[in-house]
Every structure is written in C-alpha cells, then in structure tokens.
Scaffold this motif. Sequence first.
Motif, PDB file in Angstrom:
ATOM      1  N   GLU A 192      37.086  48.233  34.614  1.00 15.40           N
ATOM      2  CA  GLU A 192      37.623  47.508  33.471  1.00 15.40           C
ATOM      3  C   GLU A 192      38.724  48.331  32.824  1.00 15.40           C
ATOM      4  O   GLU A 192      38.533  49.507  32.502  1.00 15.40           O
ATOM      5  N   VAL A 193      39.882  47.680  32.652  1.00 12.42           N
ATOM      6  CA  VAL A 193      41.053  48.311  32.048  1.00 12.42           C
ATOM      7  C   VAL A 193      41.699  47.289  31.116  1.00 12.42           C
ATOM      8  O   VAL A 193      41.291  46.127  31.074  1.00 12.42           O
ATOM      9  N   LEU A 195      40.659  42.281  28.767  1.00  9.06           N
ATOM     10  CA  LEU A 195      40.495  43.193  29.899  1.00  9.06           C
ATOM     11  C   LEU A 195      41.003  42.602  31.203  1.00  9.06           C
ATOM     12  O   LEU A 195      41.022  41.384  31.385  1.00  9.06           O
ATOM     13  N   ASP A 196      41.371  43.485  32.117  1.00 10.24           N
ATOM     14  CA  ASP A 196      41.384  43.183  33.550  1.00 10.24           C
ATOM     15  C   ASP A 196      40.040  43.661  34.092  1.00 10.24           C
ATOM     16  O   ASP A 196      39.634  44.803  33.835  1.00 10.24           O
ATOM     17  N   ILE A 197      39.348  42.783  34.813  1.00 15.42           N
ATOM     18  CA  ILE A 197      38.050  43.119  35.396  1.00 15.42           C
ATOM     19  C   ILE A 197      38.235  43.110  36.911  1.00 15.42           C
ATOM     20  O   ILE A 197      38.525  42.067  37.501  1.00 15.42           O
ATOM     21  N   THR A 243      38.406  41.264  43.968  1.00 15.62           N
ATOM     22  CA  THR A 243      38.691  40.243  42.955  1.00 15.62           C
ATOM     23  C   THR A 243      39.282  40.901  41.722  1.00 15.62           C
ATOM     24  O   THR A 243      38.854  41.997  41.345  1.00 15.62           O
ATOM     25  N   ILE A 244      40.257  40.237  41.102  1.00 17.14           N
ATOM     26  CA  ILE A 244      40.812  40.698  39.829  1.00 17.14           C
ATOM     27  C   ILE A 244      40.809  39.525  38.848  1.00 17.14           C
ATOM     28  O   ILE A 244      41.357  38.468  39.133  1.00 17.14           O
ATOM     29  N   HIS A 245      40.159  39.722  37.696  1.00 20.30           N
ATOM     30  CA  HIS A 245      40.181  38.726  36.619  1.00 20.30           C
ATOM     31  C   HIS A 245      40.995  39.272  35.459  1.00 20.30           C
ATOM     32  O   HIS A 245      40.940  40.465  35.149  1.00 20.30           O
ATOM     33  N   HIS A 246      41.750  38.386  34.798  1.00 16.66           N
ATOM     34  CA  HIS A 246      42.472  38.734  33.574  1.00 16.66           C
ATOM     35  C   HIS A 246      41.737  38.031  32.437  1.00 16.66           C
ATOM     36  O   HIS A 246      41.947  36.846  32.187  1.00 16.66           O
TER      37      HIS A 246
END
Length: 203
Positions: free
Chosen positions: A179-180, A138-140, A151-154
């Motif tokens: 979430e994507v 996911l990207d969170i 914030t963007i988490h991979h």
Amino acid sequence: MKRGALAVVFGAIGVLAVAIVLLQTGLWVDVVGVGEYDEGTVTVYENGNAAATETAASGTATPTDSPTATDAPATTVAVRGNESLPLAAVEVRISDTFEQRYTGLSDTESLGPDEGMLFVHDEEGQYAYVMRDMDFPLDIIFIDANGTITTIHHAPLPPEGTSESELARYEGRGKYVLEVNRGWANRTGVSVGDTVTLPAGVE
C-alpha cells in the motif's frame, strides 16, 4: 439454580458480549495492540527482468547512461527504460501479523512520496482489502509469491459515513500486498507483471 451459579452464567454472558463488540468493531486491536513493525525496502523492476534485478539490487553494476544512479538514496525513483535500473523503491513498514494487517495504515495520518506498508500473508491466496478508517487514498498492489505484481487498485477514500459493511472491497491474488499513496504506480510507471524485490528476511 444457586445464586453463585447464576453469577457465573451472567458473568460469562457479559464477557462474551464484550468480546463480540470488540471483534465486530475492531476495538480489540486497541486492547491487544499491533506490536512493533519491522522495516525494509521494496524495489520494483520492469517485468521479465530477473537477472537484471539481482545485479541492480546488489549494487555491483553501474549503468553507463546514469552515472549518478548509485549515489541516489533508496527512496528515489530511478530512471525508467534501462533494464538494469529499478522503476521505484519504497521504504515500508512490514505488517505480518493478523493484528497489524487488520490495522494497516488506518492509524497513519500520511505517507511520504515513497513510503508505504507491505502486508505479508502466511500463504498466497485471494484476499480483499478495504479502506477502513483511512485518512488518505491508496494504491493497493497485490504481489504473488514469486514477486510478480498481479493486480493494482487505485482506491479513493470512501464517502463520509460509510459503514464497515458498505466499504468497497479491493480484491486480488497474492502473498504480499503493498500500500502506497494513490497515484504512485502511475507516477513511477509500475504496472501488472513487474517484478518486486522484497526486504531481506521477508518470506
């Protein structure tokens, strides 16, 4: 102590033990259920673009360099670079109860290219998300109460056999979390500081 009193005590201990197991394992969600999900669309615009956001979201303006933009379906990623156009739109299920947030996408086998889940918290704060029982990465994306991405988490899938306590924690500040599919933010050009328009009715 009378036999009846002993039965009550042991019964209470048994109920307490079952409750602890359900809480620790998350099985209580299977018992209680997550209820029905509302649905909506999240649209992301380039940072600092509040006025253009309102115009594009209302559909009252047609960009001169993209005559087919108004014909595009809601899930189509729009052209980047024109201030009146969104970067991306995502069809989401809205997760706004504790049960729904706990389950998240762990009961979902896959997402379409522009599908996701929007988590709605009661108030803005610091939150941590984990990849519990996930089948895909996911990207969170954390979003503050004003609709700004903070914030963007991979997030990759955790190694097989990872226990609950060993799961990586993806932290951020916000009131909302999107979430994507992993890589969606890179594909669409969505980044920290961009502005998000939330589905109608989401507070």
